[in-house]
Design a protein around this motif. Structure first.
Motif, short mmCIF file in Angstrom:
data_model
loop_
_atom_site.label_atom_id
_atom_site.label_comp_id
_atom_site.label_asym_id
_atom_site.label_seq_id
_atom_site.Cartn_x
_atom_site.Cartn_y
_atom_site.Cartn_z
N ARG A 446 0.86 -1.18 0.01
CA ARG A 446 -0.08 0.05 0.05
C ARG A 446 0.80 1.23 0.02
N LYS A 447 1.97 1.32 1.06
CA LYS A 447 2.97 2.35 0.87
C LYS A 447 3.31 2.66 -0.54
N LYS A 448 3.84 1.55 -1.38
CA LYS A 448 4.25 1.76 -2.56
C LYS A 448 3.37 2.46 -3.38
N HIS A 449 1.98 1.94 -3.42
CA HIS A 449 0.82 2.48 -4.37
C HIS A 449 0.91 4.36 -3.94
N MET A 450 0.69 4.24 -2.56
CA MET A 450 0.35 5.58 -2.16
C MET A 450 1.47 6.70 -2.32
N ASN A 451 2.97 6.29 -2.50
CA ASN A 451 3.83 7.04 -2.77
C ASN A 451 3.97 7.28 -4.31
N LEU A 452 2.99 6.62 -5.07
CA LEU A 452 3.01 7.12 -6.74
C LEU A 452 2.19 8.12 -7.06
N VAL A 453 1.15 8.33 -5.98
CA VAL A 453 0.22 9.43 -6.44
C VAL A 453 0.56 10.52 -5.56
N ASN A 454 1.19 10.54 -4.37
CA ASN A 454 1.37 11.62 -3.23
C ASN A 454 2.90 12.04 -3.34
N PRO A 455 3.27 13.04 -4.03
CA PRO A 455 4.39 13.35 -4.23
C PRO A 455 5.29 13.90 -2.98
N LYS A 456 6.39 13.66 -2.85
CA LYS A 456 7.22 14.21 -1.66
C LYS A 456 7.82 15.33 -2.01
N TYR A 457 8.00 15.63 -3.20
CA TYR A 457 8.56 17.11 -3.58
C TYR A 457 7.67 18.06 -4.40
N VAL A 458 7.40 19.09 -4.40
CA VAL A 458 6.48 20.14 -5.13
C VAL A 458 7.27 21.41 -5.12
N LEU A 459 6.95 22.19 -6.25
CA LEU A 459 7.67 23.34 -5.99
C LEU A 459 6.78 24.57 -5.26
N ARG A 460 7.26 24.33 -4.14
CA ARG A 460 6.60 25.17 -2.98
C ARG A 460 7.04 26.69 -3.47
N ASN A 461 6.24 27.67 -3.25
CA ASN A 461 6.57 29.19 -3.57
C ASN A 461 7.88 29.46 -2.85
N TYR A 462 8.05 29.30 -1.69
CA TYR A 462 9.63 29.70 -0.91
C TYR A 462 10.61 29.08 -1.59
N MET A 463 10.41 27.91 -2.36
CA MET A 463 11.58 27.20 -2.93
C MET A 463 11.79 28.03 -4.27
N ALA A 464 10.58 28.40 -5.02
CA ALA A 464 10.97 28.82 -6.27
C ALA A 464 11.64 30.45 -5.75
N GLN A 465 11.25 31.10 -4.84
CA GLN A 465 11.51 32.53 -4.37
C GLN A 465 13.07 32.44 -3.97
N LEU A 466 13.58 31.25 -3.51
CA LEU A 466 15.05 31.35 -3.09
C LEU A 466 15.91 31.05 -4.30
N ALA A 467 15.25 30.49 -5.38
CA ALA A 467 16.05 30.41 -6.69
C ALA A 467 15.95 31.77 -7.37
N ILE A 468 14.70 32.40 -7.34
CA ILE A 468 14.75 33.95 -7.91
C ILE A 468 15.79 34.79 -6.91
N ASP A 469 15.79 34.64 -5.68
CA ASP A 469 16.63 35.72 -5.11
C ASP A 469 18.32 35.39 -5.46
N GLU A 470 18.42 34.24 -5.53
CA GLU A 470 19.99 33.90 -6.25
C GLU A 470 20.15 34.27 -7.26
#
Length: 520
Positions: A446-470
């Motif tokens: 079940r864990k394997k199936h769930m991890n195929l539809v529930n991402p661990k990493y998404v482009l959170r706004n703060y992540m994009a903003q860090l890249a923009i600031d740099e």
């Protein structure tokens, strides 16, 4: 650099008879020929290897002077005629009239391995549709679009793609929050890629002008090249066309809801006829699970485009498309039947999607109630959606009492989690454990199936903003780091664990992290 150019749109459809690049109402035409603006000191910052392959290009090609010049607008590729499309649209629920490609220029179409792609520069300068704007883009918004369109593809969400991100060397004046404080920013360009950039608004403009002949020409073109399996144009084919657009739109929005993506500006001119996510402006991912959240400052008061309302807005937009297509069909009932089916199908597909997120493969009549109870719990205290569902996969049905500890890292502030809230969570976990007893999968399966539809990493706004600031400091390495990270959003990537984290407190109310304007 050699491309297999196969222009279709600007050869089969009527062009604007006026050739000067003046702002105006464009009549009896699907597009206007226009040349990209020359850039001062172009510099290529990043190129997608996957998209290079789609066009039969190599890494060496991407480093060539011709590649740089073509994809920064300084050279028109031999034998091609760039153009901007004419379309209208409903913006925030109101008819806005003619809109069109105000800062996007379609360079050409490429056919490689029987795949047809349109390559479009965003931020390439003025067009007849620019109205009072300059047609340019800034690095900030370009980084967000470049990273997000590719991230969405790897999440399995229908989307346009991106080939390249470049600096123009020009400075562009922008008022980020529309509050009377404009400032100069680095100019940039994204080369966007899609089988087509046709939107609902392309059809609406001709219906609004009662130009039924041109409406039919465009619809027939769309079916011929993008829905050929539907057959030759006829009233029945037009209904099949609308039905398929409806289904694709539904599928796209289900994926948005699954990963917690909020588009932010679902105007009809931002709705792809192919059911692709298009126009990455003030988008965002849910941090705390919240049906009422919108990332768009322009939408702050009415929250028309909030997370929980995206399915309703998708349907509203489809009604507008149905109105536009009506002159070709002249029957209300079959169009209404398709729209009514959207409502029913959304409930069914949404339930299936949530079952998948919970690792439930068998149907049970009480699942809707279980899911509603879960959503009620998620709203009791600020709970990170991505972290919650990813950690939930670690739950073992034999130990329901351990459920709360498994997901507690998803809470933003444990002090707000009262004993009453904790008890409600424990009640839900007991019910979830009982429901899992009906399943045949083991905990690990079940864990394997769930991890195929529930991402661990998404482009959170703060992540994009860090890249923009740099990037504003001249350091572009974080763009590539995030690009590589987001190519495997469902993988554990232990070396990148730092990105599996809640939004930091400094980002809660920071411009670019919490709310964004349409210029973002």
């Amino acid at each position: 650099m050699k491309l297999q150019v196969n222009d279709i749109f600007n050869k089969e459809l009527p062009a604007d008879a006026v050739t000067d690049n003046s702002r105006r109402q464009v009549e009896h035409a699907c597009f206007s020929f226009v040349t990209p603006k020359q850039t001062a000191y172009p510099e290529m910052l990043h190129v997608s290897p996957e998209m290079l392959e789609q066009f039969g290009l190599s890494e060496a090609d991407s480093k060539s002077e011709s590649f740089l010049n073509v994809f920064t607008g300084n050279t028109v590729y031999p034998g091609t005629k760039p153009y901007a499309m004419c379309y209208g649209g409903h913006q925030f629920g109101n008819w806005a009239g003619q809109l069109g490609d105000g800062r996007a220029i379609n360079l050409f179409e490429v056919n490689h391995n029987n795949n047809q792609w349109v390559l479009q520069l965003k931020g390439a300068g003025e067009t007849p549709y620019s109205r009072t704007a300059d047609g340019l883009a800034v690095l900030r918004s370009s980084i967000r679009e470049y990273l997000c369109s590719e991230a969405m593809h790897h999440l399995g969400v229908p989307t346009t793609r991106a080939l390249s991100l470049a600096l123009t060397g020009d400075m562009v004046l922008r008022d980020v929050m529309y509050n009377g404080n404009p400032a100069y920013e680095k100019g940039a360009l994204v080369c966007r890629v899609s089988p087509s950039f046709l939107r609902f608004g392309n059809y609406e403009i001709f219906a609004a002008r009662q130009d039924v002949s041109l409406l039919k020409t465009l619809v027939d073109f769309t079916i011929k090249h993008h829905f050929p399996h539907l057959g030759q144009p006829s009233k029945d084919t037009y209904l099949k066309f609308f039905n398929e657009v409806t289904q694709r739109t539904l599928r796209m929005i289900i994926h948005w809801q699954r990963v917690g993506f909020v588009h932010g500006v679902m105007n009809t001119d931002n709705m792809s006829i192919l059911g692709l996510t298009i126009d990455y402006g003030p988008y965002g991912w849910l941090e705390g699970f919240d049906y009422g959240w919108t990332p768009n400052t322009t939408d702050r008061q009415h929250k028309r485009y909030r997370y929980g309302n995206q399915p309703n807005i998708g349907l509203w937009n489809l009604y507008k498309l149905a109105n536009a297509l009506y002159p070709l069909i002249e029957e209300v009932e079959p169009l209404e039947a398709i729209l009514d089916a959207f409502k029913v199908n959304f409930e069914t597909e949404s339930l299936t999607m949530m079952r998948n997120k919970l690792g439930l493969q068998m149907d049970d009549v009480f699942d809707a109630s279980l899911i509603q109870q879960l959503e009620d719990c998620l709203l009791l205290a600020e709970t990170d959606m991505t972290i919650f569902f990813r950690n939930l996969a670690k739950f073992e049905k034999e130990d329901a009492s351990a459920g709360f500890n498994i997901i507690k890292d998803a809470f933003y502030n444990m002090e707000t989690v009262s004993e009453d809230i904790k008890q409600k969570w424990n009640d839900w976990f007991a019910r979830y454990a009982s429901r899992l007893e009906l399943e045949t999968l083991s905990n690990s399966e079940r864990k394997k199936h769930m991890n195929l539809v529930n991402p661990k990493y998404v482009l959170r706004n703060y992540m994009a903003q860090l890249a923009i600031d740099e990037a504003d400091k001249g350091n572009y390495s974080l763009i590539d780091e995030l690009f590589q990270l987001l190519k495997q959003p469902y993988s554990e990537q232990p070396e990148n664990e730092k990105w599996f984290a809640k939004r930091p407190e400094w980002a809660r109310n920071k411009v670019g992290c919490s709310m964004l304007s349409c210029s973002s």
